[in-house]
Design a protein around this motif. Structure first.
Motif, PDB file in Angstrom:
ATOM      1  N   GLY A   1       0.681  -1.155   0.166  1.00 16.92           N
ATOM      2  CA  GLY A   1       0.188   0.045  -0.035  1.00 16.92           C
ATOM      3  C   GLY A   1       0.848   1.287  -0.070  1.00 16.92           C
ATOM      4  N   ASN A   2       1.949   1.129   0.798  1.00 20.94           N
ATOM      5  CA  ASN A   2       2.863   2.344   0.682  1.00 20.94           C
ATOM      6  C   ASN A   2       3.447   2.742  -0.533  1.00 20.94           C
ATOM      7  OD1 ASN A   2       6.149   2.853   1.712  1.00 20.94           O
ATOM      8  ND2 ASN A   2       4.501   4.002   2.417  1.00 20.94           N
ATOM      9  N   SER A   3       4.001   1.608  -1.174  1.00 16.26           N
ATOM     10  CA  SER A   3       4.640   1.798  -2.541  1.00 16.26           C
ATOM     11  C   SER A   3       3.634   2.301  -3.652  1.00 16.26           C
ATOM     12  CB  SER A   3       5.178   0.291  -3.044  1.00 16.26           C
ATOM     13  OG  SER A   3       6.302  -0.063  -2.210  1.00 16.26           O
ATOM     14  N   ALA A   4       2.353   1.759  -3.654  1.00 10.03           N
ATOM     15  CA  ALA A   4       1.211   2.080  -4.648  1.00 10.03           C
ATOM     16  C   ALA A   4       0.863   3.453  -4.381  1.00 10.03           C
ATOM     17  CB  ALA A   4       0.079   1.124  -4.264  1.00 10.03           C
ATOM     18  N   ASP A   5       0.773   3.990  -2.932  1.00 11.31           N
ATOM     19  CA  ASP A   5       0.607   5.322  -2.711  1.00 11.31           C
ATOM     20  C   ASP A   5       1.628   6.395  -3.321  1.00 11.31           C
ATOM     21  OD1 ASP A   5      -1.283   7.348  -1.620  1.00 11.31           O
ATOM     22  OD2 ASP A   5       0.435   7.610  -0.221  1.00 11.31           O
ATOM     23  N   ILE A   6       2.950   5.976  -3.243  1.00 15.86           N
ATOM     24  CA  ILE A   6       3.926   6.780  -3.559  1.00 15.86           C
ATOM     25  C   ILE A   6       3.920   6.751  -5.074  1.00 15.86           C
ATOM     26  CG2 ILE A   6       6.506   6.999  -3.689  1.00 15.86           C
ATOM     27  CD1 ILE A   6       6.418   5.965  -0.795  1.00 15.86           C
ATOM     28  N   GLU A   7       3.767   5.845  -5.862  1.00 20.22           N
ATOM     29  CA  GLU A   7       3.581   5.794  -7.400  1.00 20.22           C
ATOM     30  C   GLU A   7       2.522   6.852  -7.497  1.00 20.22           C
ATOM     31  OE1 GLU A   7       3.849   1.484  -7.821  1.00 20.22           O
ATOM     32  OE2 GLU A   7       5.864   1.464  -8.426  1.00 20.22           O
ATOM     33  N   LYS A   8       1.187   6.569  -7.091  1.00 15.81           N
ATOM     34  CA  LYS A   8       0.121   7.399  -7.399  1.00 15.81           C
ATOM     35  C   LYS A   8       0.462   8.669  -7.156  1.00 15.81           C
ATOM     36  CE  LYS A   8      -4.742   7.501  -6.138  1.00 15.81           C
ATOM     37  NZ  LYS A   8      -5.041   8.395  -5.133  1.00 15.81           N
ATOM     38  N   LYS A   9       0.965   8.999  -6.275  1.00 14.69           N
ATOM     39  CA  LYS A   9       1.101  10.685  -5.788  1.00 14.69           C
ATOM     40  C   LYS A   9       2.336  11.085  -6.763  1.00 14.69           C
ATOM     41  CE  LYS A   9      -2.010  10.659  -2.729  1.00 14.69           C
ATOM     42  NZ  LYS A   9      -3.408  11.178  -3.162  1.00 14.69           N
ATOM     43  N   ALA A  10       3.183  10.286  -7.072  1.00 17.02           N
ATOM     44  CA  ALA A  10       4.412  10.905  -8.146  1.00 17.02           C
ATOM     45  C   ALA A  10       3.742  11.162  -9.424  1.00 17.02           C
ATOM     46  CB  ALA A  10       5.295   9.815  -8.178  1.00 17.02           C
ATOM     47  N   GLU A  11       2.872  10.319  -9.947  1.00 13.95           N
ATOM     48  CA  GLU A  11       1.969  10.612 -11.107  1.00 13.95           C
ATOM     49  C   GLU A  11       1.055  11.819 -11.033  1.00 13.95           C
ATOM     50  OE1 GLU A  11       2.155   8.382 -13.778  1.00 13.95           O
ATOM     51  OE2 GLU A  11       0.705   9.708 -14.937  1.00 13.95           O
ATOM     52  N   GLU A  12       0.548  12.108 -10.054  1.00 12.90           N
ATOM     53  CA  GLU A  12      -0.474  13.127  -9.701  1.00 12.90           C
ATOM     54  C   GLU A  12       0.234  14.650  -9.572  1.00 12.90           C
ATOM     55  OE1 GLU A  12      -4.141  10.543  -7.318  1.00 12.90           O
ATOM     56  OE2 GLU A  12      -2.829  12.237  -6.365  1.00 12.90           O
ATOM     57  N   ASN A  13       1.327  14.274  -9.101  1.00 15.39           N
ATOM     58  CA  ASN A  13       2.141  15.533  -8.638  1.00 15.39           C
ATOM     59  C   ASN A  13       3.296  15.870  -9.946  1.00 15.39           C
ATOM     60  OD1 ASN A  13       1.704  16.703  -5.654  1.00 15.39           O
ATOM     61  ND2 ASN A  13       1.326  14.444  -5.982  1.00 15.39           N
ATOM     62  N   GLY A  14       3.010  15.097 -10.712  1.00 16.36           N
ATOM     63  CA  GLY A  14       4.197  15.404 -11.924  1.00 16.36           C
ATOM     64  C   GLY A  14       5.644  15.015 -11.521  1.00 16.36           C
ATOM     65  N   VAL A  15       5.760  14.030 -10.562  1.00 16.38           N
ATOM     66  CA  VAL A  15       7.185  13.859 -10.155  1.00 16.38           C
ATOM     67  C   VAL A  15       7.674  12.531 -10.715  1.00 16.38           C
ATOM     68  CG1 VAL A  15       8.614  13.033  -8.165  1.00 16.38           C
ATOM     69  CG2 VAL A  15       7.007  15.076  -8.091  1.00 16.38           C
ATOM     70  N   SER A  16       8.986  12.717 -11.495  1.00 20.06           N
ATOM     71  CA  SER A  16       9.688  11.519 -12.046  1.00 20.06           C
ATOM     72  C   SER A  16      10.108  10.730 -10.995  1.00 20.06           C
ATOM     73  CB  SER A  16      10.724  11.876 -13.037  1.00 20.06           C
ATOM     74  OG  SER A  16      10.273  12.626 -14.165  1.00 20.06           O
ATOM     75  N   LEU A  17       9.786   9.386 -10.847  1.00 15.37           N
ATOM     76  CA  LEU A  17       9.918   8.586  -9.492  1.00 15.37           C
ATOM     77  C   LEU A  17      10.797   7.329 -10.283  1.00 15.37           C
ATOM     78  CD1 LEU A  17       9.564   7.627  -6.619  1.00 15.37           C
ATOM     79  CD2 LEU A  17       7.572   6.385  -7.620  1.00 15.37           C
ATOM     80  N   MET A  18      12.125   7.070  -9.581  1.00  9.34           N
ATOM     81  CA  MET A  18      12.864   5.994  -9.647  1.00  9.34           C
ATOM     82  C   MET A  18      12.520   5.231  -8.530  1.00  9.34           C
ATOM     83  SD  MET A  18      16.215   7.458 -11.190  1.00  9.34           S
ATOM     84  CE  MET A  18      17.124   6.073 -11.421  1.00  9.34           C
ATOM     85  N   LEU A  19      11.821   4.155  -8.520  1.00 13.56           N
ATOM     86  CA  LEU A  19      11.527   3.357  -7.340  1.00 13.56           C
ATOM     87  C   LEU A  19      12.276   1.871  -7.457  1.00 13.56           C
ATOM     88  CD1 LEU A  19       8.019   2.797  -5.347  1.00 13.56           C
ATOM     89  CD2 LEU A  19       9.790   0.786  -5.973  1.00 13.56           C
ATOM     90  N   GLU A  20      12.930   1.688  -6.523  1.00 13.06           N
ATOM     91  CA  GLU A  20      13.711   0.457  -6.570  1.00 13.06           C
ATOM     92  C   GLU A  20      13.361  -0.345  -5.250  1.00 13.06           C
ATOM     93  OE1 GLU A  20      17.987   1.981  -8.740  1.00 13.06           O
ATOM     94  OE2 GLU A  20      17.836   0.231  -7.510  1.00 13.06           O
ATOM     95  N   ASN A  21      13.301  -1.577  -5.587  1.00 16.20           N
ATOM     96  CA  ASN A  21      12.852  -2.667  -4.483  1.00 16.20           C
ATOM     97  C   ASN A  21      13.909  -3.288  -3.694  1.00 16.20           C
ATOM     98  OD1 ASN A  21      12.036  -4.812  -2.748  1.00 16.20           O
ATOM     99  ND2 ASN A  21      10.053  -5.082  -4.143  1.00 16.20           N
ATOM    100  N   ALA A  22      14.245  -3.287  -2.401  1.00 18.56           N
ATOM    101  CA  ALA A  22      15.337  -3.932  -2.131  1.00 18.56           C
ATOM    102  C   ALA A  22      15.358  -5.289  -1.505  1.00 18.56           C
ATOM    103  CB  ALA A  22      16.002  -2.897  -0.864  1.00 18.56           C
ATOM    104  N   ASN A  23      14.401  -5.758  -1.572  1.00 15.58           N
ATOM    105  CA  ASN A  23      14.070  -7.148  -1.350  1.00 15.58           C
ATOM    106  C   ASN A  23      14.516  -7.340   0.112  1.00 15.58           C
ATOM    107  OD1 ASN A  23      12.452  -8.207  -3.789  1.00 15.58           O
ATOM    108  ND2 ASN A  23      14.648  -7.707  -4.812  1.00 15.58           N
TER     109      ASN A  23
END
Ligand code: GZL
Length: 331
Positions: free
Chosen positions: A56-78
């Motif tokens: 839920g945290n990752s999905a919200d960050i991706e959604k808000k980046a899109e809505e705010n015109g922010v280019s997001l490089m999200l990396e998952n550290a496993n």
């Protein structure tokens, strides 16, 4: 006749002149708009995908980046600290505008964060915190007050003991990832709150690493060891709680009745189980931190002051209240 023709030509000329002027003004305003909001490149190292909270945290960050015109490089550290450190180094090499990450554990970040500071890239902590003696490594921490979550859990248990008229309660704890902020702080808040209540007796604490499978293993072990002598389970997150419940039932006990169940996160699945009476209290820990992250990153990019700590407002849900009108949780 000629005069009339001239009039209409003149009108067409002035109309096209004003149209051209309008277009130019609009284009300049749009250009002004773009100049005023330059592209923001945000590097975010997410610690893993271990729970509904994390997803839920990752999905919200991706959604808000899109809505705010922010280019997001999200990396998952496993769930490996070394992967987060490598990701942060990549963000530095890429010269992102702002770095953000959710540190899996509190220690071991000084070197890589000193490199980010030397590169002049501000760093935002999302969710969990770090433990460092160095100044100026972090611009802002956006995350829960985990200690207060533990306090809310302890306060609920004290009320429950009063309501049931219990003169003693044997408590087991299933804790989250060792050396992480939520594990340390939720445990501290809970234990501090019940410390002066002589009815409360913590008989064992086992570590479930915030994982559903480990929560089940922990509960199986505890039921085999203590069986009906367990009165309370305090679990640091819903995933471990949801893993533990079937193990309680397999051992012949009824969760929510024979054993008081207290959990933290507040995702939809746990709330549904709370409504079904198998969990007694769920303390909320919202994963919806994306908007605060985007707002703070934009301020840092613009060279503006930001708050050092941003705590979301959080509450708890329990069998003391009517939950029928609760809106969907979104994670
Ligand atoms: C809390 C977060 C924890 C959640 C778990 O903010 O760090 O990590 O409580 C997740 O579900 O794994």
């Amino acid at each position: 006749m000629i005069a009339k023709k001239f009039q209409s030509l003149k009108r067409i000329f002035f109309m096209s002149l004003s149209a051209a002027a309008f277009l130019m003004i609009t284009a300049c305003a749009a250009k002004e708009e773009v100049q005023h909001n330059p592209e923001l490149l945000l590097g975010f190292s997410q610690l893993g995908t271990e729970s509904a909270w994390r997803s839920g945290n990752s999905a919200d960050i991706e959604k808000k980046a899109e809505e705010n015109g922010v280019s997001l490089m999200l990396e998952n550290a496993n769930r490996k600290q070394e992967n987060q450190i490598a990701a942060i180094r990549r963000f530095i090499a890429y010269q992102v505008d702002v770095i953000a990450f959710s540190p899996i554990v509190e220690e071991g970040w000084d070197n890589v964060l000193s490199e980010a500071k030397e590169a002049g890239i501000p760093v935002i902590l999302v969710d969990r915190d770090i433990n460092t003696k160095k100044e100026g490594l972090i611009s802002c921490h956006i995350g829960a007050d985990f200690y207060s979550e533990g306090v809310m859990a302890g306060e609920y248990l004290i009320r429950k003991a009063d309501e049931l008229g219990k003169d003693s309660l044997r408590i087991v704890e299933i804790s989250g990832t060792e050396d992480s902020t939520p594990m340390r702080q939720r445990q501290a808040g809970f234990m501090d709150t019940i410390a002066d209540d002589e009815r409360m007796n913590v008989i064992e604490s086992v570590n479930g690493d915030f994982l559903k499978s480990r929560g089940a293993e922990c509960m199986r072990y505890l039921m085999e060891k203590y069986g009906t002598d367990i009165d309370v389970v305090f679990s640091h997150n819903d995933e471990m709680t949801l893993g533990a419940l079937p193990e309680i039932e397999k051992a012949g006990a009824v969760p929510g009745e024979d054993i008081i169940i207290i959990s933290i996160d507040g995702g939809q699945e746990a709330i549904d189980v709370l409504k079904a009476g198998k969990i007694n209290c769920v303390v909320e820990c919202t994963p919806m931190l994306g908007q605060e992250l985007m707002d703070t990153a934009k301020k840092l990019k613009a060279g503006e002051e930001v708050e050092a700590v941003i705590h979301p407002v959080e509450k708890y849900f329990s069998d003391e209240m009517d939950l029928s009108g609760l809106p969907p949780r979104g994670y």
